[in-house]
Scaffold this motif. Structure first.
Motif, PDB file in Angstrom:
ATOM      1  N   ALA A 118       0.853  -1.189   0.000  1.00 22.39           N
ATOM      2  CA  ALA A 118       0.000   0.000   0.000  1.00 22.39           C
ATOM      3  C   ALA A 118       0.887   1.236   0.000  1.00 22.39           C
ATOM      4  O   ALA A 118       1.985   1.228   0.565  1.00 22.39           O
ATOM      5  CB  ALA A 118      -0.917   0.017   1.221  1.00 22.39           C
ATOM      6  N   THR A 142       3.985  -0.047  -6.220  1.00 20.51           N
ATOM      7  CA  THR A 142       2.915  -0.809  -5.567  1.00 20.51           C
ATOM      8  C   THR A 142       2.712  -2.129  -6.289  1.00 20.51           C
ATOM      9  O   THR A 142       2.610  -2.167  -7.517  1.00 20.51           O
ATOM     10  CB  THR A 142       1.602  -0.008  -5.569  1.00 20.51           C
ATOM     11  N   ARG A 147      -2.907  -1.167  -2.925  1.00 23.85           N
ATOM     12  CA  ARG A 147      -3.797  -0.007  -2.961  1.00 23.85           C
ATOM     13  C   ARG A 147      -3.072   1.301  -2.667  1.00 23.85           C
ATOM     14  O   ARG A 147      -2.017   1.333  -2.053  1.00 23.85           O
ATOM     15  CB  ARG A 147      -4.956  -0.196  -1.996  1.00 23.85           C
ATOM     16  N   TRP A 212      -4.225   3.831 -12.349  1.00 20.59           N
ATOM     17  CA  TRP A 212      -4.868   3.204 -11.195  1.00 20.59           C
ATOM     18  C   TRP A 212      -6.271   2.725 -11.554  1.00 20.59           C
ATOM     19  O   TRP A 212      -6.965   3.355 -12.354  1.00 20.59           O
ATOM     20  CB  TRP A 212      -4.944   4.190 -10.033  1.00 20.59           C
ATOM     21  N   ARG A 229      -9.293   6.500  -3.124  1.00 18.52           N
ATOM     22  CA  ARG A 229      -8.741   5.157  -3.003  1.00 18.52           C
ATOM     23  C   ARG A 229      -8.743   4.491  -4.385  1.00 18.52           C
ATOM     24  O   ARG A 229      -9.631   4.759  -5.194  1.00 18.52           O
ATOM     25  CB  ARG A 229      -9.570   4.305  -2.034  1.00 18.52           C
ATOM     26  N   THR A 231      -6.770   0.818  -6.694  1.00 18.98           N
ATOM     27  CA  THR A 231      -5.933  -0.372  -6.631  1.00 18.98           C
ATOM     28  C   THR A 231      -5.024  -0.436  -7.852  1.00 18.98           C
ATOM     29  O   THR A 231      -5.351   0.084  -8.933  1.00 18.98           O
ATOM     30  CB  THR A 231      -6.775  -1.658  -6.563  1.00 18.98           C
TER      31      THR A 231
END
Length: 233
Positions: A118, A142, A147, A212, A229, A231
């Motif tokens: 993360a 990442t 995330r 993302w 937010r 991932t």
């Protein structure tokens, strides 16, 4: 470190770093005062969104003195606080010498590909010279399925409050900063940078353009802050 006391909105890295060097000693206290105590609530919201667990590797970018990294360490994660202000890092090392504070540029991170489970950045991305490059770099470091959590000042959703908030930023904030900050001029820049930052939907599009996936956000304090937010694919 020279006579620079505030940065300009073209966000030259040396100017911004020097400015934060100058406010390091009282930065966390000043933020608590200027946010009317909301800063601590926002940090808790970030910690919940990151959901750090024992064994996780977490990159806390723009970590400043490392205050934002403490919840991740307390959760048992292997957290790496990273910032480009040496003054902030020195203050953080004085307070918490056990934290692995690391100097780094958000647009050229000194970490290997897929190094973290993360990555998070709070109230710092808008100070980066090239935020889109930083979003791509955070994706690079990442792991797939990992995330990102971005906590940043945004645009209040209720129009009457938005007007009051803008007045606070441009008028009251610098005056309050004069009373509590070691460098009140820096907070004039910070107010200007908040006002210039894109709204929630526009920033979500920039995250998607950086690569993302599953981008979402929720507003905190009526949209004064937005928690984005996503991932890594």
């Amino acid at each position: 470190m020279g006579s620079v006391t505030r940065a300009s909105l073209d966000k030259q890295p040396q100017e911004v770093a020097q400015m934060f060097d100058g406010v390091a000693a009282k930065y966390d206290l000043t933020n608590d005062v200027l946010s009317l105590g909301q800063a601590r609530l926002w940090r808790r919201a970030v910690a919940r969104a990151v959901d750090a667990r024992p064994g996780m590797r977490v990159l806390d970018l723009g970590a400043g003195t490392g205050t934002s990294s403490l919840p991740f360490a307390e959760a048992g994660a292997d957290v790496v606080p990273c910032d480009f202000s040496l003054g902030m890092l020195r203050e953080g090392k004085r307070r918490n010498p056990w934290l692995p504070l690391t100097a780094g540029d958000a647009t050229r991170l000194p970490f290997a590909d897929d190094a973290f489970d993360a990555v998070t950045i709070s109230f710092a991305l808008r100070n980066v010279h090239d935020p889109d490059a930083a979003l791509r770099e955070m994706l690079r470091v990442t792991r797939p399925g990992g995330r990102i959590v971005v906590c940043e000042f945004s645009h209040p959703t209720w129009a009457p409050f938005r007007t009051v908030y803008t007045e606070y930023l441009m008028r009251a904030l610098p005056q309050v900063a004069t009373a509590v900050s070691s460098n009140p001029d820096a907070y004039v820049y910070l107010a200007e940078s908040i006002r210039a930052w894109p709204d929630q939907a526009a920033f979500a599009r920039r995250m998607q353009q950086a690569g993302w996936g599953k981008v979402a956000w929720r507003n905190l304090t009526g949209g004064v802050v937005a928690l984005h937010r996503a991932t890594a694919p």
